[in-house]
Structures are given as C-alpha cells and as structure tokens.
Design a protein around this motif. Sequence first.
Motif, PDB file in Angstrom:
ATOM      1  N   ASN A 270      15.121  13.054  -2.597  1.00  0.00           N
ATOM      2  CA  ASN A 270      14.215  12.944  -1.457  1.00  0.00           C
ATOM      3  C   ASN A 270      14.973  12.578  -0.188  1.00  0.00           C
ATOM      4  O   ASN A 270      16.149  12.223  -0.229  1.00  0.00           O
ATOM      5  CB  ASN A 270      13.141  11.889  -1.727  1.00  0.00           C
ATOM      6  N   SER A 271      14.282  12.640   0.930  1.00  0.00           N
ATOM      7  CA  SER A 271      14.920  12.329   2.210  1.00  0.00           C
ATOM      8  C   SER A 271      15.234  10.838   2.312  1.00  0.00           C
ATOM      9  O   SER A 271      14.750  10.017   1.526  1.00  0.00           O
ATOM     10  CB  SER A 271      14.008  12.747   3.372  1.00  0.00           C
ATOM     11  N   LYS A 272      16.009  10.498   3.307  1.00  0.00           N
ATOM     12  CA  LYS A 272      16.375   9.102   3.535  1.00  0.00           C
ATOM     13  C   LYS A 272      15.152   8.240   3.869  1.00  0.00           C
ATOM     14  O   LYS A 272      15.211   7.011   3.736  1.00  0.00           O
ATOM     15  CB  LYS A 272      17.396   9.003   4.666  1.00  0.00           C
ATOM     16  N   CYS A 273      14.073   8.874   4.302  1.00  0.00           N
ATOM     17  CA  CYS A 273      12.845   8.111   4.564  1.00  0.00           C
ATOM     18  C   CYS A 273      12.435   7.346   3.318  1.00  0.00           C
ATOM     19  O   CYS A 273      11.902   6.233   3.400  1.00  0.00           O
ATOM     20  CB  CYS A 273      11.715   9.053   4.986  1.00  0.00           C
ATOM     21  N   TYR A 274      12.703   7.946   2.142  1.00  0.00           N
ATOM     22  CA  TYR A 274      12.380   7.299   0.874  1.00  0.00           C
ATOM     23  C   TYR A 274      13.554   6.476   0.358  1.00  0.00           C
ATOM     24  O   TYR A 274      13.407   5.302   0.021  1.00  0.00           O
ATOM     25  CB  TYR A 274      12.007   8.357  -0.175  1.00  0.00           C
ATOM     26  N   SER A 275      14.720   7.111   0.281  1.00  0.00           N
ATOM     27  CA  SER A 275      15.855   6.501  -0.403  1.00  0.00           C
ATOM     28  C   SER A 275      16.502   5.357   0.374  1.00  0.00           C
ATOM     29  O   SER A 275      17.059   4.431  -0.218  1.00  0.00           O
ATOM     30  CB  SER A 275      16.911   7.572  -0.709  1.00  0.00           C
ATOM     31  N   GLU A 276      16.448   5.402   1.722  1.00  0.00           N
ATOM     32  CA  GLU A 276      17.084   4.367   2.531  1.00  0.00           C
ATOM     33  C   GLU A 276      16.084   3.550   3.356  1.00  0.00           C
ATOM     34  O   GLU A 276      16.210   2.333   3.454  1.00  0.00           O
ATOM     35  CB  GLU A 276      18.125   4.988   3.467  1.00  0.00           C
ATOM     36  N   TYR A 277      15.078   4.213   3.913  1.00  0.00           N
ATOM     37  CA  TYR A 277      14.132   3.509   4.779  1.00  0.00           C
ATOM     38  C   TYR A 277      13.095   2.728   3.971  1.00  0.00           C
ATOM     39  O   TYR A 277      12.464   1.819   4.502  1.00  0.00           O
ATOM     40  CB  TYR A 277      13.392   4.482   5.695  1.00  0.00           C
ATOM     41  N   GLY A 278      12.906   3.125   2.708  1.00  0.00           N
ATOM     42  CA  GLY A 278      11.956   2.420   1.861  1.00  0.00           C
ATOM     43  C   GLY A 278      10.505   2.817   2.029  1.00  0.00           C
ATOM     44  O   GLY A 278       9.598   2.115   1.570  1.00  0.00           O
ATOM     45  N   LEU A 279      10.237   3.958   2.674  1.00  0.00           N
ATOM     46  CA  LEU A 279       8.864   4.410   2.871  1.00  0.00           C
ATOM     47  C   LEU A 279       8.322   5.061   1.598  1.00  0.00           C
ATOM     48  O   LEU A 279       9.066   5.653   0.827  1.00  0.00           O
ATOM     49  CB  LEU A 279       8.791   5.401   4.038  1.00  0.00           C
ATOM     50  N   LYS A 280       7.030   4.966   1.399  1.00  0.00           N
ATOM     51  CA  LYS A 280       6.371   5.563   0.232  1.00  0.00           C
ATOM     52  C   LYS A 280       5.829   6.954   0.542  1.00  0.00           C
ATOM     53  O   LYS A 280       5.698   7.796  -0.342  1.00  0.00           O
ATOM     54  CB  LYS A 280       5.227   4.671  -0.243  1.00  0.00           C
ATOM     55  N   ARG A 281       5.490   7.182   1.810  1.00  0.00           N
ATOM     56  CA  ARG A 281       4.970   8.474   2.241  1.00  0.00           C
ATOM     57  C   ARG A 281       5.511   8.779   3.620  1.00  0.00           C
ATOM     58  O   ARG A 281       5.869   7.872   4.375  1.00  0.00           O
ATOM     59  CB  ARG A 281       3.428   8.459   2.289  1.00  0.00           C
ATOM     60  N   THR A 282       5.558  10.056   3.961  1.00  0.00           N
ATOM     61  CA  THR A 282       6.002  10.438   5.301  1.00  0.00           C
ATOM     62  C   THR A 282       4.988  11.393   5.914  1.00  0.00           C
ATOM     63  O   THR A 282       4.203  12.026   5.233  1.00  0.00           O
ATOM     64  CB  THR A 282       7.375  11.120   5.268  1.00  0.00           C
ATOM     65  N   GLY A 283       5.037  11.505   7.214  1.00  0.00           N
ATOM     66  CA  GLY A 283       4.161  12.405   7.963  1.00  0.00           C
ATOM     67  C   GLY A 283       4.619  12.348   9.403  1.00  0.00           C
ATOM     68  O   GLY A 283       5.809  12.170   9.670  1.00  0.00           O
TER      69      GLY A 283
END
Length: 341
Positions: A270-283
């Motif tokens: 997955n993108s860094k939004c998940y793997s590094e930023y710790g987000l569960k969902r993006t939009g």
Amino acid sequence: MQFNEEEIMNLDEILKQAPKDNLIGDSIIITYAKLQRYEKILCSVSGGSDSDILVDLCQKYDNANKITYVFFDTGLEFRATKEHLAYLEQRYGIEIRRIRAIKTVPLCCKTYGQPFLSKQVSEWIERLQRHNFQWEDEPFDILIQRYPQCRAALRWWCNDFERKSEGRESSFNIGYNQYLKEFMVANPPQFNISNKCCHYAKKLVAKRFKEQEKFDLNMYGVRKAEGGARRSAYKTCFSSNDEGCDEYRPIFWYLADTKNVYETHYNIQNSKCYSEYGLKRTGCAGCPYSKKFEDELEAMRQHEPQLYMAVNNIFLDSYTYTRSYWDFVQKMRNNKNKGDR
C-alpha cells in the motif's frame, strides 16, 4: 457464463495459485468472466488499499489490454498517493491516466462553500443558505410559509421524513446527527457550506469521461463491509446501466479479513499513507467529511507540511465549525448523563 478450453485452463491456473478463500475465489471467477464479456473497460484507481487489490486482481488476466486505468485528480491529493500511482504503473507495467478536475476542490470551496459533516448534510444546508434561512426552530408548517421554495431542505431541518421501522432516525432528517439542530440554532454558520467539491472534482468528471470514451464497463473498488452512503446504495457487486456502461465492483463482498488474506498472499504494497503515515483510509486530503480528519491533519503536519498548510487554509471554517459541533455534542451528552443520575 461459458469459457472455451484455453480460457478454462488459464482460469484454472489462476485459481490454483490463489489463496483458499471462497470470497477471493468467487471474485477471481467473476472478474475473469467480465473481462471476457466486455471490450472497453474503465477501472478507477484511487491509490487506496481497496484499489490496490482491484488493480492486482485485474492484472492477472487482462492480456488483451481492455482496461483503461484512471485516477481522478481533485487538486488536493497526498504526495504519497501520487508516488504510489507511479509504483503501481511500474509494478504492473500499466499506464494510469490522470484526469484533472473540472473545478478543483480548492476552487469549489472558494466559489460555492466548504464541505461540512457529510455530503447530504452539506446539500441541505446549502439549499437553506440559498434561501437566506435564519435557522429558526419553528414547525414545518410555519417555515414553509416563509421559505416556500425550500420544501425538501425544510423537511430535513424539521425532522419531517418518516423514521425507520426499527425506530431509528431517518438519514434524511437532521436528527440523524445528534444535537446538530440544537447546535445550529445556537451557532448559525457564518460561512458558505456546499458539497459541490465532490460534484465538480470527481462525480461530474467521471461521468463525462465515461461518456466521451464510450466504455461498456466501469470497475471500481467499493466494499459493502466498509459502510457509508455510497456502499449501502448497492445490493450486489454488479449493476446494469441503460446508458450502455454497466458497473462492476469486484471486491464488493470482501471483509477486512479477506483483504488481509489477499494482501499477504499476493504481497500487496500500500501507499505510504498506510505504511508510514498510519492512516486507515485515504481520499481527498483533509476532507472535513472524514470523522478522522484530525488524524489526517497530524499525518500531514509530520510528513507533508505544505499540504497541511494548504488544507488548513481551504477548510479552515469547516474545521472550526466541526470542532465546535463535536464539543457541543459532548457537553450535551455530559449534561444528559448528569440528569439521568
């Protein structure tokens, strides 16, 4: 559905290599069938985790290159999302077309107003504001005399839509959002509220693109288990469309556990939004509709400070109003609990 001998062999090989999961197996078979039946297919790629599975699933058997992958750029995206699109292109050897918004999210917010709480709530408030509504706590029969051209929004304001059979408030009533009416009577919005950013940055853009390119199938990654208005609008993974472009949602029935099995088995990154930023969902970055926008803001502050400054400028009034509403709800709940003792 019927396959010729060569297609059956290919499908059999894919299934042999797949994890032993019925939901995943069914999605592989059905998606395979769709790619045989349709000739010009649109696949919307968001850069989120559901979309990652969608791309991987499609790329197992799109030997005829029937699929056009598209990313609808709202003008307010995470840098990590754009980097992830480049990664997907490299991993699968595909092109993901970037389609710009008719009007970007920042422009829509400046022109029409900022989103608040949800698309539906923003729509009702926008209608009321267009009629110079004074946020009066009066019965519907009185208000309709003062604002005769605003019936539907007034029905929302007055909780006039019928409740659900189990006694829960209808989502078409303001009472669906606890204490929202009380809050707005006490704190009328001092800024324009609108859901037009979604319309001009995504919905209308996708509609025009489908019509111009004349696709016969539209594929996107929506899961029923994720909830939300858009998910609950669909009953199955497939919808036939009279306009000539059917809709297919390959991972519609996937549960959270199903996703985990798929991602582990096929090494989905997955993108860094998940793997590094710790987000569960993006939009859309920092969208005020998200109940977790504070988490997004903190992630942006740490990892994408320029985006953090941008969204705080674009959505400042909505963020402030939303925080005030949440504080109001908490105080009302506390007072109610004290009274129940």
